[in-house]
Design a protein around this motif. Structure first.
Motif, PDB file in Angstrom:
ATOM      1  N   PHE A  42       0.838  -1.194   0.000  1.00 48.92           N
ATOM      2  CA  PHE A  42       0.000   0.000   0.000  1.00 48.92           C
ATOM      3  C   PHE A  42       0.874   1.246   0.000  1.00 48.92           C
ATOM      4  CE2 PHE A  42      -2.575  -3.369   1.730  1.00 48.92           C
ATOM      5  CZ  PHE A  42      -3.842  -3.136   1.228  1.00 48.92           C
ATOM      6  N   TYR A  43       0.524   2.174  -0.860  1.00 48.05           N
ATOM      7  CA  TYR A  43       1.219   3.466  -0.933  1.00 48.05           C
ATOM      8  C   TYR A  43       0.168   4.575  -0.913  1.00 48.05           C
ATOM      9  CZ  TYR A  43       4.905   0.334  -2.545  1.00 48.05           C
ATOM     10  OH  TYR A  43       5.811  -0.705  -2.648  1.00 48.05           O
ATOM     11  N   TRP A  49      -0.171   5.647  -7.539  1.00 46.65           N
ATOM     12  CA  TRP A  49      -0.507   4.292  -7.098  1.00 46.65           C
ATOM     13  C   TRP A  49      -2.018   4.132  -6.956  1.00 46.65           C
ATOM     14  CZ3 TRP A  49      -2.812   2.634  -2.423  1.00 46.65           C
ATOM     15  CH2 TRP A  49      -2.824   1.263  -2.230  1.00 46.65           C
ATOM     16  N   LEU A  50      -2.680   5.129  -6.370  1.00 42.56           N
ATOM     17  CA  LEU A  50      -4.132   5.088  -6.207  1.00 42.56           C
ATOM     18  C   LEU A  50      -4.830   5.040  -7.561  1.00 42.56           C
ATOM     19  CD1 LEU A  50      -4.546   7.673  -3.310  1.00 42.56           C
ATOM     20  CD2 LEU A  50      -5.047   5.220  -3.176  1.00 42.56           C
ATOM     21  N   PHE A  51      -4.300   5.804  -8.526  1.00 43.50           N
ATOM     22  CA  PHE A  51      -4.891   5.841  -9.865  1.00 43.50           C
ATOM     23  C   PHE A  51      -4.821   4.471 -10.530  1.00 43.50           C
ATOM     24  CE2 PHE A  51      -4.134   6.245 -14.466  1.00 43.50           C
ATOM     25  CZ  PHE A  51      -5.340   6.814 -14.855  1.00 43.50           C
ATOM     26  N   LYS A 276       3.692  -7.164   3.779  1.00 41.40           N
ATOM     27  CA  LYS A 276       5.139  -7.028   3.905  1.00 41.40           C
ATOM     28  C   LYS A 276       5.543  -6.112   5.051  1.00 41.40           C
ATOM     29  CE  LYS A 276       6.131  -9.842   0.659  1.00 41.40           C
ATOM     30  NZ  LYS A 276       6.705 -11.156   0.994  1.00 41.40           N
ATOM     31  N   SER A 277       4.563  -5.456   5.643  1.00 39.77           N
ATOM     32  CA  SER A 277       4.848  -4.612   6.798  1.00 39.77           C
ATOM     33  C   SER A 277       3.592  -4.493   7.641  1.00 39.77           C
ATOM     34  CB  SER A 277       5.304  -3.208   6.358  1.00 39.77           C
ATOM     35  OG  SER A 277       4.210  -2.457   5.858  1.00 39.77           O
ATOM     36  N   LEU A 282      -2.278  -2.851   8.587  1.00 39.77           N
ATOM     37  CA  LEU A 282      -3.159  -1.899   9.260  1.00 39.77           C
ATOM     38  C   LEU A 282      -3.951  -1.058   8.264  1.00 39.77           C
ATOM     39  CD1 LEU A 282      -0.908  -0.692  12.218  1.00 39.77           C
ATOM     40  CD2 LEU A 282      -3.044  -1.973  12.383  1.00 39.77           C
ATOM     41  N   THR A 283      -3.361  -0.790   7.105  1.00 42.82           N
ATOM     42  CA  THR A 283      -4.075  -0.021   6.080  1.00 42.82           C
ATOM     43  C   THR A 283      -5.311  -0.778   5.611  1.00 42.82           C
ATOM     44  OG1 THR A 283      -2.045   1.057   5.309  1.00 42.82           O
ATOM     45  CG2 THR A 283      -3.904   1.023   3.786  1.00 42.82           C
TER      46      THR A 283
END
Length: 335
Positions: A42-43, A49-51, A276-277, A282-283
């Motif tokens: 997730f970024y 990235w969202l696009f 990976k993190s 959490l996102t």
């Protein structure tokens, strides 16, 4: 051990540090299951990235139209259920710890008064509650009722299969893509289908006839079906969503989830192949809570006063009174 060491240990035993240490040691000592799957990165600060993520989700439309055309007969049965529950109450039961507040006697009383019971996935894990035969079993896990499954769920799968073959009154609600397979096991008359394609970043839809606008969580899909059937009142329990408080990280920085379910022993999931993190995990968990808001409905009452799911009105009585709340003002339906 010298006097100063003894004193230090005595002081530590009475601190939050000691409790923190014991808690982590307990979780790390549990039987661990390594979960496979594609890694999720997730970024959220990246507009690019969202696009691309949003554009990528549109691939679900091709699958959706294909299934609607070739699997329409299954969806048509679901369409006929619309507003069929206006005169009765229902309870949607998840597998979270609060499921243990219920007992078979109260649930049987609820069902005897015409209430309908909707459960999910491995209902048979709770031997006490599964004495009550549910109205519907909702499943979207591709491993359930499959021949090839990981070792850690083989026994659970066999137990659920045996239960469902024995209790022929239970209807099975599953994704359209699995209706043919599951109907070969249980018969066409017991299977209902729903659309399981996801268009989360484009819609907030919870209608099971169209692509969903929320994350893939079987309990949410069961709730969407209950809203579609449009029961007089919908009780929910076991929707604790305690994921955020059950995350741990070991010495190798692996993402560990402490699995706590009513009726079963604790174990841990190593989800580091998926997340990976901790931030990635959490996102997605945060999205899960946001998605619960999409089911906003005044008919829903959360029977767990401690549930982290804050999107619904909660029972404001003692946990000990769950049976009274569940069975209050329900007229017994006679043939």
């Amino acid at each position: 051990m010298n006097h100063s060491s003894n004193e230090k240990k005595a002081n530590l035993d009475n601190t939050s540090t000691f409790l923190y240490k014991k808690e982590n040691e307990y979780v790390m000592s549990l039987p661990r299951v390594v979960v496979g799957g594609a890694a999720k990165r997730f970024y959220p600060d990246s507009v690019l990235w969202l696009f691309f993520k949003k554009i990528n989700t549109l691939r679900a439309l091709k699958s959706y139209f294909s299934k609607v055309i070739f699997k329409w007969s299954w969806l048509a049965k679901t369409k006929q259920l619309r507003n069929s529950g206006l005169l009765v109450n229902a309870i949607v039961i998840g597998n979270g710890p609060s499921q243990g507040y219920l007992d078979a006697k109260s649930l049987l009383e609820f069902k005897s008064k015409g209430g309908e019971v909707i459960c999910v996935n491995f209902w048979t894990d709770n031997e006490e509650l599964s004495k009550v035969i549910p109205t519907y079993l909702v499943t979207s896990d591709p491993l359930i009722f499959s021949e090839k499954v990981p070792d850690h769920i083989k026994e659970k799968n066999a137990k659920l299969l045996s239960y469902m073959l024995k209790n022929v009154s239970v209807m099975i609600i599953c994704p359209l893509g699995r209706c043919d397979q599951i109907s070969k096991i249980f018969g066409k008359e017991r299977v209902l289908g729903f659309v399981d394609e996801e268009l989360r970043m484009w819609t907030s839809n919870i209608n099971p006839m169209y692509p969903r606008g929320y994350l893939s969580m079987t309990l949410y899909k069961a709730l969407a079906m209950a809203i579609w059937i449009n029961y007089k009142k919908i009780f929910i329990i076991g929707m604790d969503n305690t994921y955020s408080r059950n995350i741990y990280c070991d010495q190798e920085n692996k993402f560990i989830n402490h699995e706590i379910h009513a009726g079963t022993k604790d174990f841990s999931f190593d989800q580091s192949n998926v997340y990976k993190s901790v931030g990635d995990g959490l996102t997605e968990i945060a999205q899960l809570f946001y998605d619960a808001r999409k089911f906003n409905n005044k008919k829903i009452l959360n029977l767990d006063p401690y549930s982290l799911t804050d999107a619904f009105i909660k029972m404001n009585e003692s946990i000990d009174n769950i049976s009274d709340v569940l069975n209050a003002n329900v007229q017994k339906i006679t043939p």
